[in-house]
Scaffold this active site. Structure first.
Site, PDB file in Angstrom:
ATOM      1  N   SER A   1       1.153   2.881   5.232  1.00  0.00           N
ATOM      2  CA  SER A   1       2.144   3.526   5.988  1.00  0.00           C
ATOM      3  C   SER A   1       2.573   2.456   7.175  1.00  0.00           C
ATOM      4  CB  SER A   1       1.282   4.596   6.874  1.00  0.00           C
ATOM      5  OG  SER A   1       0.908   5.626   5.737  1.00  0.00           O
TER       6      SER A   1
ATOM      7  N   GLY B   1       0.779  -1.138  -0.010  1.00  0.00           N
ATOM      8  CA  GLY B   1      -0.097   0.188  -0.046  1.00  0.00           C
ATOM      9  C   GLY B   1       0.739   1.335  -0.015  1.00  0.00           C
ATOM     10  N   HIS B   2       0.074   2.375  -0.233  1.00  0.00           N
ATOM     11  CA  HIS B   2       1.018   3.767  -0.125  1.00  0.00           C
ATOM     12  C   HIS B   2       1.557   4.087   1.155  1.00  0.00           C
ATOM     13  CE1 HIS B   2      -2.217   5.743   2.213  1.00  0.00           C
ATOM     14  NE2 HIS B   2      -3.365   4.970   1.721  1.00  0.00           N
ATOM     15  N   ASN B   3       2.781   4.565   0.875  1.00  0.00           N
ATOM     16  CA  ASN B   3       3.540   5.134   2.077  1.00  0.00           C
ATOM     17  C   ASN B   3       4.149   3.903   2.926  1.00  0.00           C
ATOM     18  OD1 ASN B   3       1.682   7.427   1.565  1.00  0.00           O
ATOM     19  ND2 ASN B   3       3.377   8.268   1.975  1.00  0.00           N
TER      20      ASN B   3
END
Length: 343
Positions: free
Chosen positions: A257, A237-239
């Site tokens: 994250s 996923g993002h970050n």
């Protein structure tokens, strides 16, 4: 492959016991090996299988006295066998050579020495490809993407804009790196898309499996550390930040994250909740669901994931539930009988 036993011994740094001139034409497991095949024996428990094998030669630590085929003596036969497999792969692979006439390359892209680009691959404006990069057919290299020297990008890979890939990486067919992260906010009963304006950074010597997706950051970076190996069908996923020399097996999902520190191992189909930290050297067992941070060096399993030894005790206890229910019902009947006697 056409190598003598002596040639293979030189390749892996081993010593020959038997005839070094025997020709090896293939590699296989000890049970499946046939005429001309090389096999390996990891430990002595497989010696009975070796006695029945039709292999032409074997990689082994120490040759048994009754061995009738040539042996290549090495301290770690499995690692030596991997070296032979690498040689076979080098012989079998036929990477694209040069720039195919059907490739589409923006004039502002920069290509290093001996870059190869296959048919129908697209390289957008401002992309920078280092020396000896190989781009297979149908791959898409987006605007301002940077790819380090010696990296291989297999067919139909997508590298979205501003993605950075290090040197000597391998990205297998169908991987998508730099797609939008899953970012939405509820608004009047609907979902409002949150723009994803960050990027993805893949460090050196990373391998990414087929159809794996690594999302761009909402802002900042999604990062995969050097030497990390990611299997097929993994979702990052993002970050998310993944440390160095981690290993993620197939169908793992890591939510936004999350932080995986160096040398983390994650088994197949495990899920990791967002915004958690998986400590250095920790192991997450297959099909686990991680909903809280994991201490360095620990092993967790189950759903929700807990200490592996505790989870094993839970599993043993679960197997006893039918018997415990039977015993409880028996005790209830005995108790009722005692009550009737007392009344």
């Amino acid at each position: 492959m056409n190598l003598t036993v002596g040639d293979i011994a030189a390749l892996v740094g081993g010593q020959v016991s038997g005839d070094p001139s025997v020709m090896i034409t293939g590699v296989n497991g000890v049970d499946e090996a046939g005429n001309g095949d090389l096999c390996f024996i990891r430990n002595v428990q497989y010696l009975p299988q070796l006695a029945q094998s039709r292999a032409a030669a074997v990689l082994i630590q120490e040759a048994p006295a009754d061995l009738t085929i040539p042996a290549i003596l090495v301290p770690k036969p499995d690692l030596a066998f991997a070296m032979v497999l690498k040689h076979c792969e080098t012989q079998q692979l036929r990477h694209p050579a040069g720039i195919h006439a059907a490739a589409v390359i923006d004039p502002t892209a920069t290509l290093g020495h001996q870059v190869a680009v296959g048919a129908c691959a697209v390289i957008e404006a401002g992309a920078v490809l280092g020396d000896n990069v190989i781009i297979y057919s149908g791959a898409y290299i987006g605007r301002a993407v940077r790819i380090g020297a010696g990296t291989i990008v297999y067919p139909n890979v997508t590298l979205r804009e501003e993605t950075e890939v290090g040197a000597r990486c391998i990205i297998h067919a169908g991987a998508a790196i730099g797609s939008d992260g899953f970012g939405y906010a509820p608004l009047e009963g609907a979902w409002m898309k949150i723009p994803q304006v960050g990027r993805v950074v893949i460090e050196d010597d990373v391998e990414i499996g087929s159809c794996t997706a690594i999302d761009r950051a909402t802002f900042g970076e999604t990062r995969v550390g050097k030497g990390t190996k990611i299997d097929n069908l993994v979702q990052i996923g993002h970050n998310v930040r993944i440390g160095e020399h981690c290993a993620l097996a197939g169908m793992v999902g890591v939510a936004g994250s999350a932080l995986l520190k160096d040398r983390v191992q994650v088994g197949a189909s495990a899920g990791i909740k967002g915004h958690l930290s998986i400590g250095e050297g920790a192991t997450v067992a297959a099909r686990s669901g991680v909903i809280k941070s994991v201490e360095p060096g620990s092993i967790v399993s189950g759903f929700p994931a807990i200490d592996h030894q505790e989870e094993r005790r839970v599993m043993v206890a679960q197997r006893r539930i039918p018997e415990l229910i039977r015993r409880i019902r028996l005790l209830e009947r005995e108790l009722e009988a005692l009550k009737e006697q007392l009344t």
